[in-house]
Write a protein that holds these residues in place. Structure first.
Motif, short mmCIF file in Angstrom:
data_model
loop_
_atom_site.label_atom_id
_atom_site.label_comp_id
_atom_site.label_asym_id
_atom_site.label_seq_id
_atom_site.Cartn_x
_atom_site.Cartn_y
_atom_site.Cartn_z
N ASN A 33 0.81 -1.22 0.00
CA ASN A 33 0.00 0.00 0.00
C ASN A 33 0.84 1.27 0.00
O ASN A 33 0.44 2.27 -0.61
N ASN A 44 -7.46 5.07 -10.66
CA ASN A 44 -8.14 3.84 -11.06
C ASN A 44 -7.19 2.64 -11.02
O ASN A 44 -7.58 1.55 -10.64
N GLY A 47 -6.61 1.74 -7.38
CA GLY A 47 -7.79 1.03 -6.89
C GLY A 47 -7.83 -0.41 -7.36
O GLY A 47 -8.22 -1.30 -6.61
N TYR A 48 -7.42 -0.63 -8.59
CA TYR A 48 -7.37 -1.98 -9.14
C TYR A 48 -6.42 -2.86 -8.32
O TYR A 48 -6.79 -3.94 -7.87
N TYR A 49 -5.20 -2.38 -8.11
CA TYR A 49 -4.21 -3.17 -7.38
C TYR A 49 -4.62 -3.36 -5.92
O TYR A 49 -4.42 -4.44 -5.35
N PHE A 50 -5.20 -2.34 -5.30
CA PHE A 50 -5.66 -2.47 -3.92
C PHE A 50 -6.77 -3.52 -3.81
O PHE A 50 -6.76 -4.36 -2.91
N THR A 51 -7.71 -3.48 -4.75
CA THR A 51 -8.81 -4.44 -4.75
C THR A 51 -8.29 -5.87 -4.97
O THR A 51 -8.76 -6.81 -4.31
N VAL A 52 -7.34 -6.04 -5.86
CA VAL A 52 -6.75 -7.36 -6.09
C VAL A 52 -6.09 -7.87 -4.81
O VAL A 52 -6.23 -9.03 -4.45
N MET A 54 -6.83 -7.02 -1.61
CA MET A 54 -7.85 -7.35 -0.61
C MET A 54 -8.59 -8.64 -0.97
O MET A 54 -8.85 -9.49 -0.12
N TYR A 55 -8.93 -8.78 -2.23
CA TYR A 55 -9.60 -10.00 -2.71
C TYR A 55 -8.68 -11.21 -2.52
O TYR A 55 -9.10 -12.28 -2.10
N THR A 91 -6.81 -14.06 -8.44
CA THR A 91 -6.11 -12.86 -7.96
C THR A 91 -4.67 -12.85 -8.43
O THR A 91 -4.15 -11.79 -8.81
#
Length: 146
Positions: A33, A44, A47-52, A54-55, A91
Motif C-alpha cells: 500500500n 483507477n 484502486g485496481y491493485y488495492f482491490t486485487v 484485498m480479494y 487474484t
C-alpha cells in the motif's frame, strides 16, 4: 455455538511463529500500500491493485479455512471449496496481467509481486495460527485474527 468435532491433536504454535506471521502480513500489506500511495499511476490503477490485494487476502484465508475444515471433518461444499481456489488463482492472474501491462519498471513490478505473495502467504499463516490457538483453548493474543 457450533458442535465440537473430533480432530487430531494440534501441536502448540510458538509465540515466535505467531509474531513472525503477523509481522510478515503487516510488512507485506503495508509495503504494497505504501508502494501504491507513492506510485505515479492513476487512481483507477491504484484502486485496481488495492482491490486485487484485498480479494487475494480474503481468498487465501478462505482456502486455508476450507482445507482445514475438511481435515477436521467440518462439512464444506465442493462449490465453496472450488470458488476459494479459483479466487486465489484469479487474484494471482489479475495481478500478473496488471503488472505485465503496467508502465512500471521491472523492479517496481517485482516489488508489487513479492509484497503480494508475501501478504497471501502470511494471511494463510495468521489464519492457521488463529485457528490453532482457538483449538487449543488459549485466548488469542490479538483481536485482529478473529
Amino acid at each position: 455455538m457450533q458442535p465440537q468435532h473430533p480432530s487430531p491433536s494440534v501441536p502448540q504454535t510458538s509465540p515466535a511463529f505467531i509474531a513472525a506471521s503477523w509481522v510478515a502480513l503487516l510488512v507485506g500489506v503495508v509495503a504494497f500500500n505504501v508502494g501504491l500511495w507513492n506510485a505515479q499511476m492513476g487512481l483507477n490503477e491504484k484502486g485496481y491493485y488495492f482491490t486485487v490485494l484485498m480479494y487475494g487476502l480474503f481468498a487465501a484465508i478462505s482456502v486455508q479455512k476450507s482445507v482445514r475444515d475438511r481435515l477436521e471433518g467440518i462439512p464444506v461444499t465442493n462449490l465453496y471449496y472450488g470458488i476459494s481456489w479459483v479466487s486465489v488463482l484469479l487474484t494471482v492472474l489479475l495481478l500478473a496481467v496488471g503488472l505485465w501491462n503496467a508502465t512500471l519498471t521491472l523492479s517496481e513490478k517485482g516489488f508489487y509481486a513479492m509484497s503480494f505473495v508475501l501478504s497471501l502467504f502470511a494471511a494463510i499463516a495468521v489464519q492457521k495460527n488463529t485457528r490453532d490457538t482457538m483449538r487449543q483453548g488459549r485466548p488469542e493474543q490479538s483481536d485482529l485474527g478473529q
